[in-house]
Design an enzyme around this catalytic site. Structure first.
Site, mmCIF file in Angstrom:
data_model
loop_
_atom_site.group_PDB
_atom_site.id
_atom_site.type_symbol
_atom_site.label_atom_id
_atom_site.label_comp_id
_atom_site.label_asym_id
_atom_site.label_seq_id
_atom_site.Cartn_x
_atom_site.Cartn_y
_atom_site.Cartn_z
ATOM 1 C CE LYS A 55 -4.378 -1.946 1.579
ATOM 2 N NZ LYS A 55 -4.039 -3.107 1.998
HETATM 3 C C1 LIG Z 1 -4.708 -4.567 1.200
HETATM 4 C C2 LIG Z 1 -3.766 -5.307 1.128
HETATM 5 C C3 LIG Z 1 -4.130 -7.460 0.274
HETATM 6 C C4 LIG Z 1 -5.595 -6.586 -0.645
HETATM 7 O O1 LIG Z 1 -5.226 -5.676 -1.498
HETATM 8 P P1 LIG Z 1 -6.465 -5.364 -2.098
HETATM 9 O O2 LIG Z 1 -6.388 -3.992 -2.925
HETATM 10 O O3 LIG Z 1 -7.503 -4.619 -0.560
HETATM 11 O O4 LIG Z 1 -7.497 -6.132 -3.201
HETATM 12 C C5 LIG Z 1 -2.952 -7.834 -0.006
HETATM 13 N N1 LIG Z 1 -2.218 -8.110 0.709
HETATM 14 C C6 LIG Z 1 -1.632 -7.127 1.491
HETATM 15 C C7 LIG Z 1 -0.289 -7.430 2.533
HETATM 16 C C8 LIG Z 1 -2.537 -6.028 1.914
HETATM 17 O O5 LIG Z 1 -2.134 -4.967 2.415
#
Ligand SMILES: *Cc1c(COP(=O)(O)O)cnc(C)c1O
Length: 504
Positions: free
Chosen positions: A119
């Site tokens: 993120k």
């Molecule tokens: C947020 C997250 C996901 C999922 O991503 P999305 O965009 O919500 O589908 C998967 N793995 C990790 C480690 C995350 O932080």
């Protein structure tokens, strides 16, 4: 005329700056653009382009009212010196393909940023984009975010002490990992607030949507000079930066000689809110040769069921798993996918979304499901399968993955590549050191009760090193210990807004 409008109505329209500043459309829909794919990226020149160049090109196409200089400045600020690799999202080859079909497989490491989760790629960017949207004189933005674990910290790291902004993060009490919890509760910055909620992520996310929809609350905040916005993956400013790394993956594969220009590549994406994988669909629409997008879920397998049956049903047990950032029953960004694959049928999308709210489920037309399946395929892993995948990936490749990435590894093992796929890429969404206990246990190692001791065990066994920002949490002072009921989240935001306004 604006570039963006709601998934639930074709008018009014908004510029990309307005869409980013607001986060969510006034009718509760998500911002989409009918020009998606109108500008494509020239695949034949990708090999020569580094990450910042690609970021400027892709983001410029999707955010047309930002000037080239503004985009270039945002890219510079977000990606200079903030990620471990100069590639930003480097590819690592696996020595053994996870499926017997033997298609060469790479892992794309998205977790090299300041909070060790994917993120960061978007949340290092969003505050820079937001800073270049124009508000009224003296108006402050309060970011309100519900997190299943990783968004919260990445958003805090991006927005801490950002001029003109405050940020409030809610996470489900007891449902994030110890490391994730410490990452948030020790956050520094004068403009931040962090609070646990008695409930699960979906409760918190639903309550945040209600806070945005609460007109009286909005008016009281506006009277104090604050408007609300979202850093959740529904924000266009989160989605757009994620499109870039699909092109960057392709560029790296070309440079490595793993593919030729035009070869089709499959991407497998550990999925929760459907933001990351939706960005892959955007890349496909913008000309990237994508063979298939594999949706990997954990035991909360609502998306796998949806892709198999065409029925989305959130009325089901919620499981707390070793992959907390994927413990989600309402995948918000699916709404955008439905919009595009239904050829922009706002009425249909609005109808499906109100069914989801009122009845807890919806069923899509059979032809729509067929179209979705030409692009997306999916699967899921329960916790034993996640642990086994971590173990096998280590045994076969001497490569350590975290439990989220392991869901994807398992799904790749279960799914053969589409005929003619030149390469498969598994998106790795978090550092294994964010979940040291689950990973060390999966590898059969003795785990001390303390997460930091576990990190040391993991490091010693695998010859890898814990990111300094995670190991350093051990000695950081905890600043936030608040816990509220779901019903009190709105007033918590108001208090945080007035405290932050005083300190500004
Ligand atoms: C947020 C997250 C996901 C999922 O991503 P999305 O965009 O919500 O589908 C998967 N793995 C990790 C480690 C995350 O932080």
């Amino acid at each position: 005329m604006g570039f963006y409008h709601s998934t639930r109505s074709a008018s009014p329209t908004f510029t990309s700056k307005e869409a980013i500043r607001r986060g969510i459309a006034p009718d509760g829909g998500l911002f989409v653009s009918d020009d998606l794919g109108g500008t494509t990226i020239d695949i034949s020149t990708l090999a020569n382009k580094d990450y910042p160049t690609l970021a400027r090109e892709v983001m410029g196409a999707l955010l047309p009212d930002y000037s080239a200089d503004e985009i270039a400045a945002c890219v510079d600020e977000a990606y200079t010196g903030t990620f471990a690799s100069s590639e930003v999202t480097p590819l690592v080859p696996l020595s053994q393909a996870p499926n017997a079909d033997g298609t060469p497989t790479y892992v794309m490491e998205l977790f090299g940023g300041p909070t060790s989760a994917f993120k960061d790629v978007a949340l290092q960017m969003l505050p820079r984009l937001m800073a270049r949207t124009a508000g009224a004189e003296g108006e402050r933005i309060m970011i309100v975010t519900a997190t299943s674990g990783d968004t919260g910290k990445a958003a805090l790291a991006g927005f801490a002490d950002a001029p003109g902004c405050g940020i409030t993060v809610f996470y489900p009490e007891g449902k994030v990992s110890h490391v994730q919890n410490l990452q948030m509760s020790t956050q520094e910055g004068a403009n931040v607030a962090v609070c646990a909620v008695r409930g699960n992520f979906d409760d918190a996310q639903t309550a945040v949507k209600q806070i945005f929809a609460n007109k009286e609350l909005g008016e009281r905040l506006a009277a104090g000079g604050t408007i609300l916005s979202s850093a959740n993956s529904i924000n266009v400013g989160r989605l757009v930066p994620q499109v870039v790394y699909y092109f960057a993956a392709y560029a790296q594969l070309l440079r490595a000689g793993a593919i030729q220009t035009g070869d089709a590549v499959e991407f497998c994406v550990p999925t929760g809110n459907f933001g990351d994988i939706l960005a892959g669909y955007y890349a496909k629409r913008m000309g990237l040769p994508v063979a298939k997008l594999l949706v990997a879920s954990d035991k909360n397998n609502v998306l796998a069921d949806f892709l198999a049956t065409g029925t989305y049903d959130r009325e089901r047990p919620f499981y707390t798993t070793t992959s907390p950032s994927m413990d989600i029953l309402v995948s918000s960004n699916l709404e955008r996918m439905l919009y595009y694959l239904a050829d922009g049928d706002c009425e249909l999308v609005a109808d499906l979304m109100s069914k989801l709210t009122d009845e807890g489920n919806y069923q899509i037309p059979a032809e729509l499901l067929e179209r979705i399946r030409t692009v997306f395929d999916g699967g899921w892993a329960d916790e034993d399968q996640v642990a086994a995948a971590i173990r096998r990936c280590w045994d076969e490749n001497s490569y350590v993955i975290d439990p989220h990435t392991a869901c994807g590894y398992h799904v790749m093992e279960q799914t053969a590549a589409v005929e003619g796929t030149a390469c498969r890429v598994l998106l790795s969404t978090a550092s294994p050191y964010k979940f040291p206990k689950a990973v060390a246990e999966s590898l059969g190692l003795f785990c001390p009760p303390d997460d930091f001791a576990c990190m040391e065990v993991l490091a010693k066994h695998t010859g890898t090193t814990a990111p300094a920002q995670l190991a350093g949490l051990k000695t950081k002072p905890v600043r936030f210990e608040d816990v509220v009921d779901v019903a009190d989240m709105g007033s918590y935001v108001e208090q945080a807004a007035s405290r932050i306004a005083k300190e500004a």
